[in-house]
Design a protein around this motif. Structure first.
Motif, PDB file in Angstrom:
ATOM      1  N   ALA A 266       0.858  -1.194   0.000  1.00 12.05           N
ATOM      2  CA  ALA A 266       0.000   0.000   0.000  1.00 12.05           C
ATOM      3  C   ALA A 266       0.885   1.231   0.000  1.00 12.05           C
ATOM      4  O   ALA A 266       1.981   1.221   0.567  1.00 12.05           O
ATOM      5  N   TRP A 267       0.407   2.297  -0.637  1.00  9.76           N
ATOM      6  CA  TRP A 267       1.153   3.544  -0.735  1.00  9.76           C
ATOM      7  C   TRP A 267       0.333   4.650  -0.094  1.00  9.76           C
ATOM      8  O   TRP A 267      -0.854   4.778  -0.351  1.00  9.76           O
ATOM      9  N   HIS A 268       0.977   5.449   0.751  1.00  9.31           N
ATOM     10  CA  HIS A 268       0.338   6.609   1.384  1.00  9.31           C
ATOM     11  C   HIS A 268      -0.292   7.483   0.295  1.00  9.31           C
ATOM     12  O   HIS A 268       0.313   7.697  -0.763  1.00  9.31           O
ATOM     13  N   PRO A 269      -1.505   8.006   0.496  1.00 11.37           N
ATOM     14  CA  PRO A 269      -2.192   8.736  -0.580  1.00 11.37           C
ATOM     15  C   PRO A 269      -1.509  10.018  -1.032  1.00 11.37           C
ATOM     16  O   PRO A 269      -1.727  10.454  -2.167  1.00 11.37           O
ATOM     17  N   THR A 270      -0.673  10.627  -0.198  1.00 13.43           N
ATOM     18  CA  THR A 270      -0.050  11.895  -0.601  1.00 13.43           C
ATOM     19  C   THR A 270       1.467  11.921  -0.411  1.00 13.43           C
ATOM     20  O   THR A 270       2.144  12.728  -1.042  1.00 13.43           O
ATOM     21  N   GLU A 271       2.022  11.058   0.428  1.00  7.73           N
ATOM     22  CA  GLU A 271       3.451  11.102   0.715  1.00  7.73           C
ATOM     23  C   GLU A 271       4.151   9.835   0.255  1.00  7.73           C
ATOM     24  O   GLU A 271       3.508   8.831  -0.037  1.00  7.73           O
ATOM     25  N   ASN A 272       5.484   9.915   0.205  1.00 12.26           N
ATOM     26  CA  ASN A 272       6.267   8.743  -0.174  1.00 12.26           C
ATOM     27  C   ASN A 272       6.508   7.851   1.031  1.00 12.26           C
ATOM     28  O   ASN A 272       7.629   7.707   1.536  1.00 12.26           O
ATOM     29  N   ILE A 273       5.415   7.271   1.512  1.00 15.21           N
ATOM     30  CA  ILE A 273       5.464   6.294   2.596  1.00 15.21           C
ATOM     31  C   ILE A 273       4.757   5.045   2.090  1.00 15.21           C
ATOM     32  O   ILE A 273       3.653   5.122   1.541  1.00 15.21           O
ATOM     33  N   ILE A 274       5.406   3.916   2.231  1.00 16.38           N
ATOM     34  CA  ILE A 274       4.823   2.668   1.730  1.00 16.38           C
ATOM     35  C   ILE A 274       4.758   1.633   2.844  1.00 16.38           C
ATOM     36  O   ILE A 274       5.571   1.655   3.775  1.00 16.38           O
ATOM     37  N   ALA A 275       3.766   0.766   2.753  1.00 15.59           N
ATOM     38  CA  ALA A 275       3.608  -0.342   3.699  1.00 15.59           C
ATOM     39  C   ALA A 275       3.740  -1.647   2.922  1.00 15.59           C
ATOM     40  O   ALA A 275       3.087  -1.833   1.889  1.00 15.59           O
ATOM     41  N   ILE A 276       4.587  -2.519   3.417  1.00 19.12           N
ATOM     42  CA  ILE A 276       4.888  -3.781   2.745  1.00 19.12           C
ATOM     43  C   ILE A 276       4.597  -4.924   3.709  1.00 19.12           C
ATOM     44  O   ILE A 276       5.140  -4.966   4.817  1.00 19.12           O
ATOM     45  N   ALA A 277       3.739  -5.842   3.296  1.00 22.77           N
ATOM     46  CA  ALA A 277       3.453  -7.026   4.114  1.00 22.77           C
ATOM     47  C   ALA A 277       4.307  -8.184   3.616  1.00 22.77           C
ATOM     48  O   ALA A 277       4.162  -8.614   2.470  1.00 22.77           O
ATOM     49  N   ALA A 278       5.208  -8.641   4.471  1.00 20.52           N
ATOM     50  CA  ALA A 278       6.075  -9.770   4.139  1.00 20.52           C
ATOM     51  C   ALA A 278       5.734 -10.915   5.079  1.00 20.52           C
ATOM     52  O   ALA A 278       6.235 -10.986   6.195  1.00 20.52           O
ATOM     53  N   THR A 279       4.861 -11.772   4.631  1.00 20.10           N
ATOM     54  CA  THR A 279       4.339 -12.900   5.417  1.00 20.10           C
ATOM     55  C   THR A 279       3.702 -12.379   6.705  1.00 20.10           C
ATOM     56  O   THR A 279       2.636 -11.806   6.675  1.00 20.10           O
ATOM     57  N   ASN A 280       4.362 -12.538   7.862  1.00 27.83           N
ATOM     58  CA  ASN A 280       3.767 -12.076   9.118  1.00 27.83           C
ATOM     59  C   ASN A 280       4.466 -10.828   9.663  1.00 27.83           C
ATOM     60  O   ASN A 280       4.319 -10.481  10.824  1.00 27.83           O
ATOM     61  N   ASN A 281       5.229 -10.130   8.808  1.00 27.87           N
ATOM     62  CA  ASN A 281       5.884  -8.880   9.188  1.00 27.87           C
ATOM     63  C   ASN A 281       5.319  -7.725   8.383  1.00 27.87           C
ATOM     64  O   ASN A 281       5.031  -7.880   7.195  1.00 27.87           O
TER      65      ASN A 281
END
Length: 439
Positions: free
Chosen positions: A411-426
């Motif tokens: 997922a990518w933050h709607p306005t900033e360069n912040i991303i969320a990455i799901a790697a299995t259970n992390n």
């Protein structure tokens, strides 16, 4: 490049495997769902908004059990509690609302804060028990006393019994009154206030199931036009539908399909062409799709071929046979736009994820792992060397990739360069260094 923002480590059990990730419309909240039916909401720390160079931490805001395992006695079928999708509703007041779904049931949740408690009731004591009316000799005005902040999550609606097949997508309409839910063969339109009925807007189920040639893999509403939506299929096609044309949108308005190259046809062609995710750009002009090997950008005004095609991991083309044997070829990777629609992101194997800059045509491969992602550490670009190719220092051979470590949900933050990455259970949260460019 990127700085590791923070890291959430869950217990290494099957139920803790993250199955969906979603920022809300402001980016201040981030929700994850897992295979155990739980939803965890992270909140961005407020001090990061006033300090331009601070790295905004996301900390746990609330955790709740969204779905429980069920059993369909008529079909002798277990219904998993796994959260397939989470979608936030735009915030209208102090409370937040989100939709979560498992294979069969969509739920609307209210997330609210309470930092005051009423005290001094006339007819109740401190424990909430009703007083003996004969003991009430005077009237008093109840007052609100401050208490420690509590986050309360409560179910407001349950939308059930409308899907025969497994729900793969939910999407909130831009009218903020309706949403749709899609399964393998049907798409239903719901009103957020009405739980006992929905309207079927797409039905591709054939009269004879032996004639079934494709299934619906994903669906999404247009971000600005409430009458338009798109759905993708296992045959690699996209269908844009207009609800103004007919109540049942089995006849599409536009069909986006890339002609197959006959010389490249193989046993795996249909499997790897299946679209696993489709996302409208924020502008509403483009569509981003992901199939097994590529990410494609489509212009809504050009149906004949994609505007751009990006090779995510073309080095796996020679490995399709072994990927078919271990079922990895059926993995469903998601994709995401950045806030300005100039960069796209999607996942790969070995905990790698890929970013493609649409303007400069540059791309980068990064790794989300506990070994390489220490807090505040700059991520180093990674490179995979194809089988038989010339290998440089620090290159990773395609034969040494770990196919059990995969980035399916991003997922990518709607306005900033912040991303969320799901790697299995992390869950990893990355931010560009001091608001610099992503690449």
């Amino acid at each position: 490049v990127c700085v590791c923002q923070s890291q959430r480590i869950f217990d290494n059990t099957f139920s803790d495997i993250i199955s969906t990730v979603e920022f809300n419309h402001t980016g201040e909240l981030l929700a994850t769902g897992d295979k155990g039916g739980r939803v965890v909401i992270f909140q961005r720390e407020p001090e990061s908004q006033t300090e331009p160079f601070s790295q905004g931490e996301y900390n746990v805001y609330s955790t709740f059990q969204s779905h429980e395992p069920e059993f369909d006695y008529l079909k002798s079928l277990e219904i998993e509690e796994k959260i397939n999708k989470i979608r936030w509703l735009p915030q209208q007041n102090a409370a937040h609302f989100l939709l979560s779904t498992n294979d069969k049931t969509v739920k609307l949740w209210k997330v609210s804060e309470r930092d005051k408690r009423p005290e001094g009731y006339n007819l109740k004591d401190e424990e909430g028990r009703i007083k003996d009316l004969s003991t009430v000799t005077s009237l008093q005005v109840p007052v609100l006393k401050p208490v420690d902040l509590m986050v309360e999550v409560s179910p407001r609606r349950v939308f059930a019994n409308a899907h025969t097949y497994h729900i793969n997508s939910i999407s909130v309409n831009s009218d903020y009154e309706t949403y749709m839910s899609a399964d393998d063969l049907r798409i239903n339109l719901w009103h957020l206030d009405i739980t006992d009925r929905s309207f079927n807007i797409v039905d591709i189920k054939p009269a004879n199931m032996e004639d079934l040639t494709e299934v619906i893999t994903a669906a999404e509403f247009h971000p600005h036009h409430c009458n338009l939506f798109v759905y993708s299929s296992s045959k690699g096609t996209l269908r844009l539908c207009d609800m103004r044309e007919a109540a049942l949108c089995d006849k599409h308005s536009k069909l986006f399909e890339e002609p197959e190259d006959p010389s490249a046809h193989s046993f795996f062609s249909e499997i790897i062409s299946s679209v696993s995710d489709v996302k409208f750009s924020h502008s509403g002009r483009y569509l981003l799709t992901r199939d097994y090997l590529t990410a494609k950008v489509w212009d809504l005004n050009m149906e004949s071929k994609p505007l751009e095609t990006y090779q995510v991991h073309d080095y796996l083309r020679s490995k399709l046979c072994s990927l078919y044997e271990n079922d990895c070829i059926f993995d469903k990777f998601e994709c995401a736009w950045n806030g300005s629609d100039s960069v796209i992101m999607t996942g790969a194997y070995n905990n790698f994820f890929r970013m493609f800059d649409r303007n400069t045509k540059r791309d980068v491969t990064l790794e989300a792992s506990r070994e390489s992602s220490k807090p505040r550490a700059v991520l180093k670009p990674r490179r995979v060397c194809a089988a038989g190719g010339k290998r440089r220092k620090d290159d990773i051979s395609v034969d040494s990739l770990d196919f059990t470590k995969k980035i399916l949900h991003t997922a990518w933050h709607p306005t900033e360069n912040i991303i969320a990455i799901a790697a299995t259970n992390n869950l990893y949260i990355f931010q560009d260094k001091l608001s610099s460019e992503m690449h």
